[in-house]
Design a protein around this motif. Sequence first.
Motif, short mmCIF file in Angstrom:
data_model
loop_
_atom_site.label_atom_id
_atom_site.label_comp_id
_atom_site.label_asym_id
_atom_site.label_seq_id
_atom_site.Cartn_x
_atom_site.Cartn_y
_atom_site.Cartn_z
N UNK A 117 0.66 -1.36 -0.05
CA UNK A 117 0.51 0.14 0.22
C UNK A 117 1.15 1.33 0.14
N UNK A 118 -0.04 2.48 -0.97
CA UNK A 118 0.88 3.37 -0.70
C UNK A 118 2.24 3.60 -0.59
N UNK B 149 9.13 2.54 3.68
CA UNK B 149 7.65 2.08 3.90
C UNK B 149 7.70 0.41 3.53
N UNK B 150 8.32 -0.14 2.87
CA UNK B 150 8.58 -1.62 2.47
C UNK B 150 8.68 -2.21 3.79
N UNK C 45 -1.08 -11.05 -4.37
CA UNK C 45 0.12 -11.33 -4.15
C UNK C 45 0.41 -10.85 -2.22
N UNK C 46 -0.02 -9.40 -2.61
CA UNK C 46 0.05 -8.51 -1.17
C UNK C 46 0.09 -9.96 0.02
N UNK C 47 -1.50 -10.64 0.46
CA UNK C 47 -2.16 -11.65 1.13
C UNK C 47 -1.04 -12.39 1.36
N UNK D 164 -8.59 2.61 -10.51
CA UNK D 164 -9.15 2.37 -9.27
C UNK D 164 -8.58 0.91 -9.09
N UNK D 165 -7.77 1.32 -7.52
CA UNK D 165 -6.80 0.36 -6.61
C UNK D 165 -7.22 -0.16 -5.78
#
Length: 236
Positions: free
Chosen positions: A58-59, A215-216, A85-87, A79-80
């Motif tokens: 995110x962001x 952030x990562x 893969x994030x989950x 639209x984002x």
Amino acid sequence: MPTVIKGQPTSAEVLERLKAQNDPVILCFSCGKDSIATWIALEEAGIDFTPVYLWYVPHLSFVDDELEYFERKLGKKIHAYPHPSFYRWLNSLVAQAPERIRVIEAAKLPEPTYEQLWDLVREDLNLPNAWLADGVRAADSIVRRASFVRNGVMKGRSRKVSPIADWLKGEVYDAIERRGIELPIDYEIWGRSFDGLDYRFIAPMRDKLPDDFARLKEWFPLIEADIVRNEGTVWG
């Protein structure tokens, strides 16, 4: 000359069919060169579409900047939504500190498949039965060409379509230049779109985009371990 895909319509014919059907179209937009070219191809064919970006973390500021640039330059809202893969990375405890493991496991985060995710996107955007347009091209690899021959360029059952399947790389860059578009910073740093957490992506991010690397690390605090493994550097 475009690539010939045995038994399949040309990209011009695919675009004509999409326009004639007048069904909703969602563009799977990655900010990469092929998805930019697909945007241009749909636009020039007079096909209305809704661009959707799937974020991996995110962001990240460079991603937010890119989406803002393309919205401004190309005149459509993007639209984002979260990438599956994030989950998967969180549920697999990728680069997680020990004290986070119990919290993540207790959260029981969903792990949608691509098909489930796109069905949810269709529902959220109120675009039932929308085609999913991507920038996959046969010239990229023998495997992709064979997949098109076997499964088709327009897959009615899954509602997936590849509008520039027969384009060559030169045609992609010609379209981008014709529209006056600058490629995102990804190409300067990685030579391709950002789409992973492995050393290829995180080491250059640490050096070139330190704020985004920080952030990562908020989400994947031990991500620097992969740099240590590959470079033998002191962790710090």
